[in-house]
Design a protein around this motif. Structure first.
Motif, PDB file in Angstrom:
ATOM      1  N   UNK A  20      -0.694   6.182  20.067  1.00  0.00           N
ATOM      2  CA  UNK A  20      -0.857   4.836  19.505  1.00  0.00           C
ATOM      3  C   UNK A  20      -1.586   4.891  18.166  1.00  0.00           C
ATOM      4  N   UNK A  21      -2.672   5.660  18.111  1.00  0.00           N
ATOM      5  CA  UNK A  21      -3.450   5.768  16.876  1.00  0.00           C
ATOM      6  C   UNK A  21      -2.623   6.364  15.747  1.00  0.00           C
ATOM      7  N   UNK A  22      -1.900   7.441  16.069  1.00  0.00           N
ATOM      8  CA  UNK A  22      -1.099   8.104  15.034  1.00  0.00           C
ATOM      9  C   UNK A  22       0.030   7.209  14.543  1.00  0.00           C
ATOM     10  N   UNK A  23       0.748   6.595  15.478  1.00  0.00           N
ATOM     11  CA  UNK A  23       1.866   5.726  15.092  1.00  0.00           C
ATOM     12  C   UNK A  23       1.373   4.499  14.335  1.00  0.00           C
ATOM     13  N   UNK A  24       0.190   4.004  14.691  1.00  0.00           N
ATOM     14  CA  UNK A  24      -0.383   2.859  13.967  1.00  0.00           C
ATOM     15  C   UNK A  24      -0.659   3.227  12.518  1.00  0.00           C
ATOM     16  N   UNK A  25      -1.280   4.393  12.292  1.00  0.00           N
ATOM     17  CA  UNK A  25      -1.597   4.814  10.930  1.00  0.00           C
ATOM     18  C   UNK A  25      -0.330   5.072  10.124  1.00  0.00           C
ATOM     19  N   UNK A  26       0.669   5.702  10.759  1.00  0.00           N
ATOM     20  CA  UNK A  26       1.941   5.941  10.074  1.00  0.00           C
ATOM     21  C   UNK A  26       2.607   4.611   9.734  1.00  0.00           C
ATOM     22  N   UNK A  27       2.603   3.673  10.690  1.00  0.00           N
ATOM     23  CA  UNK A  27       3.183   2.352  10.439  1.00  0.00           C
ATOM     24  C   UNK A  27       2.443   1.580   9.371  1.00  0.00           C
ATOM     25  N   UNK A  28       1.112   1.720   9.348  1.00  0.00           N
ATOM     26  CA  UNK A  28       0.308   1.044   8.331  1.00  0.00           C
ATOM     27  C   UNK A  28       0.671   1.548   6.936  1.00  0.00           C
ATOM     28  N   UNK A  29       0.843   2.870   6.817  1.00  0.00           N
ATOM     29  CA  UNK A  29       1.270   3.439   5.532  1.00  0.00           C
ATOM     30  C   UNK A  29       2.642   2.891   5.144  1.00  0.00           C
ATOM     31  N   UNK A  30       3.532   2.791   6.122  1.00  0.00           N
ATOM     32  CA  UNK A  30       4.866   2.249   5.847  1.00  0.00           C
ATOM     33  C   UNK A  30       4.813   0.808   5.385  1.00  0.00           C
ATOM     34  N   UNK A  31       3.944   0.012   6.003  1.00  0.00           N
ATOM     35  CA  UNK A  31       3.799  -1.387   5.586  1.00  0.00           C
ATOM     36  C   UNK A  31       3.274  -1.486   4.163  1.00  0.00           C
ATOM     37  N   UNK A  32       2.325  -0.622   3.810  1.00  0.00           N
ATOM     38  CA  UNK A  32       1.793  -0.620   2.443  1.00  0.00           C
ATOM     39  C   UNK A  32       2.881  -0.275   1.439  1.00  0.00           C
ATOM     40  N   UNK A  33       3.740   0.680   1.788  1.00  0.00           N
ATOM     41  CA  UNK A  33       4.832   1.068   0.893  1.00  0.00           C
ATOM     42  C   UNK A  33       5.803  -0.097   0.708  1.00  0.00           C
ATOM     43  N   UNK A  34       6.174  -0.761   1.800  1.00  0.00           N
ATOM     44  CA  UNK A  34       7.106  -1.896   1.729  1.00  0.00           C
ATOM     45  C   UNK A  34       6.532  -3.008   0.862  1.00  0.00           C
ATOM     46  N   UNK A  35       5.259  -3.338   1.069  1.00  0.00           N
ATOM     47  CA  UNK A  35       4.648  -4.436   0.322  1.00  0.00           C
ATOM     48  C   UNK A  35       4.414  -4.071  -1.142  1.00  0.00           C
ATOM     49  N   UNK A  36       4.089  -2.807  -1.404  1.00  0.00           N
ATOM     50  CA  UNK A  36       3.901  -2.393  -2.794  1.00  0.00           C
ATOM     51  C   UNK A  36       5.235  -2.422  -3.550  1.00  0.00           C
ATOM     52  N   UNK A  37       6.318  -2.039  -2.870  1.00  0.00           N
ATOM     53  CA  UNK A  37       7.640  -2.121  -3.500  1.00  0.00           C
ATOM     54  C   UNK A  37       7.998  -3.569  -3.817  1.00  0.00           C
ATOM     55  N   UNK A  38       7.685  -4.465  -2.888  1.00  0.00           N
ATOM     56  CA  UNK A  38       7.964  -5.883  -3.116  1.00  0.00           C
ATOM     57  C   UNK A  38       7.132  -6.416  -4.281  1.00  0.00           C
ATOM     58  N   UNK A  39       5.868  -5.997  -4.360  1.00  0.00           N
ATOM     59  CA  UNK A  39       5.000  -6.431  -5.458  1.00  0.00           C
ATOM     60  C   UNK A  39       5.546  -5.953  -6.791  1.00  0.00           C
ATOM     61  N   UNK A  40       5.965  -4.698  -6.853  1.00  0.00           N
ATOM     62  CA  UNK A  40       6.530  -4.162  -8.092  1.00  0.00           C
ATOM     63  C   UNK A  40       7.799  -4.914  -8.457  1.00  0.00           C
ATOM     64  N   UNK A  41       8.611  -5.244  -7.439  1.00  0.00           N
ATOM     65  CA  UNK A  41       9.848  -5.990  -7.697  1.00  0.00           C
ATOM     66  C   UNK A  41       9.543  -7.360  -8.292  1.00  0.00           C
TER      67      UNK A  41
END
Length: 292
Positions: A20-41
């Motif tokens: 759970x801890x590992x998947x949460x951190x991996x998912x959190x990184x993924x969410x940051x990437x998605x939102x940063x891409x949207x911000x740049x867009x």
């Protein structure tokens, strides 16, 4: 009377918590990437080029410049309408005085500013080299005095966002490697307690596939539970952040988020199965003397 031990039954709380801890951190990184891409867009969609016109340009000349600019391939369109806005020198002076709180026309005696067009550029042209070509192209139009834009902005944003992607991807990869090694060791210790039961089943003729089945099923269940718990934590974190951070809702892309969460679920199941299979294979091939 002691409880009879079943094949594949071993404590799994630590494994689920680690997953759970590992998947949460991996998912959190993924969410940051998605939102940063949207911000740049969003930033790219709002980048503007300012076209200043000659002071002596007549109204027909100004309309001619507008028609030429609207036909350019790099101009962004909103509902089929080119995103080109006319700003008169009076409007520009008003904006300047509101920003500086000073009336420069009082001591100059005139308004030195020029009429201009604000042009929004398509996202595909958000590169310094392309913006320079756009500037050179627009300045060839008769009646155009100067074309300006925020130089180095595109390259600066592109460099920083690339660094962010590299850091987040590296962190997620390191976390994945660490958690796989950790879970492998945890499962090995858990299966160690059942090594004699495994050997007993081999002695009565049980195939490796039959012995592996309950262990792999348990590993898949652990991965599934870990993935579900990580998803719940990520969704709760996202909703809390949206409610407390103004403007964050604009950066949400729910289709990509759904894909990310589904990937976490599959990743959790895959880690659970693969780690269990690798740990179990050692005891299936181990000699009797090595079990002690």
């Amino acid at each position: 009377m002691p409880k009879k031990k079943k094949i594949g039954s071993y404590p799994n709380v630590m494994i689920v918590v680690s997953l759970t801890a590992a998947l949460f951190l991996i998912g959190f990184c993924g969410m940051l990437v998605i939102q940063s891409k949207k911000l740049v867009s969003i930033i790219r969609q709002n980048i503007e080029v300012r076209i200043f016109l000659e002071k002596t340009l007549s109204d027909p000349g100004r309309d001619s410049v507008l028609q030429i600019v609207q036909q350019k391939a790099f101009v962004q369109t909103n509902g089929g309408t080119p995103a080109v806005t006319f700003v008169s020198k009076e409007e520009a002076a008003k904006e300047f005085m509101e920003g500086t709180k000073e009336d420069f026309t009082a001591f100059l005696g005139e308004n030195p500013l020029r009429d201009s067009y604000q042009v929004k550029i398509q996202e595909d042209y958000f590169e310094e080299a392309k913006l320079k070509l756009i500037k050179a192209d627009l300045e060839t139009i008769n009646g155009v005095y100067e074309v300006v834009y925020q130089e180095d902005l595109a390259d600066s944003i592109n460099r920083n966002i690339t660094k962010l992607y590299i850091v987040l991807s590296s962190f997620a990869l390191v976390m994945l490697i660490i958690i796989v090694l950790l879970i492998n060791n945890t499962i090995k210790l858990a299966i160690y307690s059942q090594r004699f039961l495994i050997r007993s089943m081999q002695l009565v003729g049980a195939t490796n596939g039959f012995i592996q089945q309950p262990f792999l099923l348990r590993g898949a269940t652990q991965g599934l539970v870990g993935g579900i718990m990580a998803i719940i934590l990520l969704v709760v974190l996202q909703q809390v952040a949206i409610r407390n951070i103004e403007g964050l809702s604009m950066l949400q892309e729910y289709d990509k988020l759904a894909f990310l969460l589904a990937s976490l679920l599959l990743l959790g199941v895959a880690i659970g199965i693969v780690s269990t299979y690798q740990s179990l294979a050692r005891y299936l091939k181990m000699a009797l003397d090595d079990l002690y």
